[in-house]
Motif scaffolding. Structure first.
Motif, short mmCIF file in Angstrom:
data_model
loop_
_atom_site.label_atom_id
_atom_site.label_comp_id
_atom_site.label_asym_id
_atom_site.label_seq_id
_atom_site.Cartn_x
_atom_site.Cartn_y
_atom_site.Cartn_z
N SER A 158 33.36 46.27 16.73
CA SER A 158 32.64 45.20 17.43
C SER A 158 32.98 45.20 18.92
O SER A 158 32.12 44.96 19.76
CB SER A 158 32.94 43.84 16.81
OG SER A 158 34.27 43.45 17.09
N GLY A 162 30.18 46.20 21.44
CA GLY A 162 29.94 45.07 22.33
C GLY A 162 30.11 45.48 23.79
O GLY A 162 29.39 45.02 24.68
N LEU A 237 28.16 39.71 19.56
CA LEU A 237 28.51 40.80 18.65
C LEU A 237 30.01 41.09 18.62
O LEU A 237 30.53 41.55 17.61
CB LEU A 237 27.73 42.06 19.00
CG LEU A 237 26.23 41.94 18.65
CD1 LEU A 237 25.47 43.13 19.12
CD2 LEU A 237 26.03 41.75 17.16
N ASN A 240 31.12 38.21 16.25
CA ASN A 240 30.54 38.22 14.90
C ASN A 240 29.56 39.39 14.81
O ASN A 240 28.38 39.23 15.10
CB ASN A 240 29.85 36.86 14.68
CG ASN A 240 29.41 36.67 13.25
OD1 ASN A 240 29.75 37.47 12.37
ND2 ASN A 240 28.66 35.61 13.01
N PHE A 241 30.06 40.55 14.45
CA PHE A 241 29.26 41.77 14.56
C PHE A 241 28.22 41.92 13.44
O PHE A 241 28.51 41.67 12.27
CB PHE A 241 30.17 43.00 14.57
CG PHE A 241 29.43 44.27 14.90
CD1 PHE A 241 29.07 44.55 16.19
CD2 PHE A 241 29.04 45.15 13.89
CE1 PHE A 241 28.37 45.70 16.50
CE2 PHE A 241 28.33 46.30 14.18
CZ PHE A 241 27.99 46.57 15.49
N PHE A 246 22.83 44.48 16.73
CA PHE A 246 23.25 45.38 17.81
C PHE A 246 22.09 46.30 18.22
O PHE A 246 21.78 46.45 19.40
CB PHE A 246 24.45 46.22 17.38
CG PHE A 246 24.78 47.34 18.34
CD1 PHE A 246 25.35 47.08 19.58
CD2 PHE A 246 24.47 48.67 18.02
CE1 PHE A 246 25.63 48.10 20.47
CE2 PHE A 246 24.75 49.70 18.91
CZ PHE A 246 25.33 49.41 20.14
#
Lengths: 280, 329
Positions: A158, A162, A237, A240-241, A246
């Motif tokens: 993540s 991210g 992301l 909280n991926f 994405f």
């Protein structure tokens, strides 16, 4: 042999260009440290804001009786807001204002006669200016979020993915701000445009209310706007991926970057034809 | 035989200035229906400069000298006309040309304000894609020549104007330019700093054969540096000849200001005309074609209690008025 020579000259050409822009990052990085209190102060602004958000969202969640809303706990909301505030807070001074000043006081005109691209120069200067504040904001912000709401889980994946969205988000922010600044070629004051852009970021950029807490129809709209793709996408992301999100964010970001890159290049080329410099 | 490094033919530059009436109504009217006034900053200039020349390009405020320099360096696009600098068209090939020319704009610093000059030099070395070893050698040479060893690591904001200007010139010389454009390089400097800058400009020209194109308000810069002077007024070239001729025909006087501790009752010196007088201060215009400043100063020292002396060149407007007068007659 000839091909080897060609590769070598291409290598030297690329090396000199990379070193040129790396040096621009370096000079602006060190120049930013001249405003040390500004760098540190930016981190403390993040602390004040997330303290307010912590109070606000703790009470709101308690009032609703829920511990998770749209997959977000209070801790996730606060960490997400902390990240957005830290990412965004590092972009000051405002690029639009700097470009506007360059257009008005003639610095832009002087710059175009030097052997570099003005747009790339500004981009790498922007990167150099961001780094000290970004690290300071994150360091102070992470400590504050940890104390206020405790830890949340970040996976390596993540953070890395991210980070891609964050880098592209900075590029997108730079391009939009550049366009607003370049409008100074045609209008006397770009304050109104800066104001609209900032308010857009405030409402749809997840700087106050995470977009994940918006009603579904509004989430759909907000996710496609450039404002959410600046820093919210990366922060959301990281905390909280979701792989599907994405991919969606990445495509939206790339589309906006393409549009704004073309527009900024067009405006720049058109603008420099109109350059007039005071004095003489 | 020296070849031409700058060639300009029928150069024009027009600016459109937005006109706005005062007040709210005026602002509204201008926003809905903007009115523009055309200003001819450069009006049909033709000239050429040979390699290794020092040319002074002078004129009063608003004459068009900086605009012309900005077109030669690619900062501004001409409205009409041709410019060729070292085989390049500055408007179209400004970045290629940048590797071969240097420029110093007295009112537009290129050094980073909060950083020491050395950081800007390192940046410029990268920007001009200099070989690092060659850059170090060049820097060492310029640092020694311009005596800026002690200034290299001091933030620019803490330097005096003269120190800053020396550092600015070094920044523009790192890439060994063939031509250097100096726009008001001595503006605001004291007499010693001015003299130092002039010596350095001379050195560059004599030892490195750098062509110097210089604008200045200061007749002293022109007299001590340039063999050739171009005078520009209202965008037109009104004089283009040797500085010697300019001096002989048009800079015929000096203004001498005497500050005294006891009031001057009677001032009588042949060729000296009093142009301003108060109790402790007197300004004399001296015709230098038939009188010497030395004699006037000796006369003043012998007869008055002198506290301070200032010597000025006649204002540029007066020189230009003289040029027009002689042209008409």
């Amino acid at each position: 042999m000839n091909q080897e020579k060609q590769y070598l000259s291409v290598f030297h050409y690329l090396k000199s260009k990379i070193l040129k822009y790396f040096e621009i990052v370096k000079v602006h990085y060190f120049s930013s440290w001249a405003y040390f209190t500004n760098v540190i102060g930016s981190g403390f602004t993040v602390v004040i804001r997330i303290w307010i958000f912590t109070q606000l969202y703790t009470i709101s969640y308690q009032a609703s009786g829920a511990t998770i809303i749209n997959g977000q706990s209070v801790a996730m909301v606060v960490w997400g807001l902390m990240l957005v505030q830290s990412f965004h807070g590092a972009t000051r001074p405002n690029v639009s204002r700097l470009i506007e000043d360059d257009v008005k006081n003639g610095t832009l005109a002087y710059s175009i006669s030097r052997p570099y691209s003005y747009i790339l120069f500004q981009l790498f200067a922007f990167i150099g200016r961001i780094i000290p504040k970004l690290f300071s904001n994150l360091l102070i912000g992470i400590i504050a979020a940890f104390i206020l709401v405790g830890p949340v889980f970040f996976s390596v994946k993540s953070i890395l993915l991210g980070l891609i969205l964050l880098i592209l988000g900075y590029l997108l922010d730079f391009l939009i701000s550049m366009i607003i600044g370049l409008v100074a070629f045609w209008i006397e004051d770009v304050s109104a445009l800066v104001w609209i852009y900032q308010k857009g970021q405030m409402i749809f950029g997840g700087a106050i209310v995470p977009i994940a807490l918006f009603p579904d129809y509004l989430q759909n709209v907000a996710n496609y706007l450039p404002f959410s793709q600046l820093y919210y996408g990366a922060a959301r992301l990281m905390v909280n991926f979701e792989m599907s999100l994405f991919k969606q964010f990445l495509l939206i970001q790339l589309a906006w970057i393409l549009i704004f890159a073309l527009l900024s290049t067009y405006l720049f080329k058109k603008g420099i034809k109109n350059v007039s410099v005071n004095g003489g | 035989m020296s070849h031409k490094v700058i060639e300009i033919q029928n150069l024009h530059k027009e600016f459109s200035l937005k006109q706005k009436d005062s007040g709210l109504w005026g602002g509204l009217k201008s926003a809905l229906k903007p009115k523009f006034k055309k200003i001819k900053a450069v009006d049909d200039i033709s000239l050429s400069v040979n390699e290794g020349e020092i040319v002074a390009f002078i004129g009063p405020n608003g004459a068009g000298k900086s605009t012309a320099i900005k077109m030669m360096t690619g900062i501004l696009y001409p409205s009409k006309g041709l410019i060729n600098v070292l085989g390049f068209n500055p408007g179209a090939d400004r970045q290629k040309l940048a590797y071969h020319i240097g420029s110093v704009f007295g009112q537009k610093p290129q050094l980073w304000y909060h950083l020491p000059p050395l950081d800007t030099y390192n940046l410029f070395a990268r920007i001009y894609e200099l070989d690092q070893k060659a850059y170090q050698e060049r820097l060492n040479f310029l640092v020694e020549k311009f005596q800026i060893q002690d200034l290299l690591k001091t933030p620019v904001r803490k330097l005096s104007l003269g120190q800053r200007m020396r550092c600015e010139i070094v920044a523009s010389l790192l890439h060994k330019p063939k031509i250097i454009f100096l726009d008001e390089p001595t503006i605001g400097l004291d007499i010693i700093a001015k003299q130092h800058i002039r010596e350095l400009i001379k050195y560059l020209n004599e030892k490195e054969n750098v062509t110097i194109f210089l604008t200045s308000h200061d007749a002293g810069d022109i007299e001590s540096l340039a063999k050739r002077t171009i005078v520009i007024n209202f965008g037109k070239v009104i004089f283009d000849d040797s500085t010697e001729i300019l001096k002989k025909n048009y800079i015929k006087s000096k203004i001498i200001e005497l500050i005294v501790s006891k009031p001057i009752e009677n001032f009588d010196f042949p060729g000296g005309k009093i142009i301003e007088k108060s109790k402790y201060n007197i300004k004399i215009e001296l015709d230098t074609t038939s009188n010497s400043i030395d004699k006037l100063l000796s006369y003043a020292m012998e007869n008055f209690a002198i506290k301070d002396i200032n010597i000025f060149d006649p204002p540029m407007e007066e020189i230009i008025a003289d040029i027009y007068r002689q042209k008409q007659s």
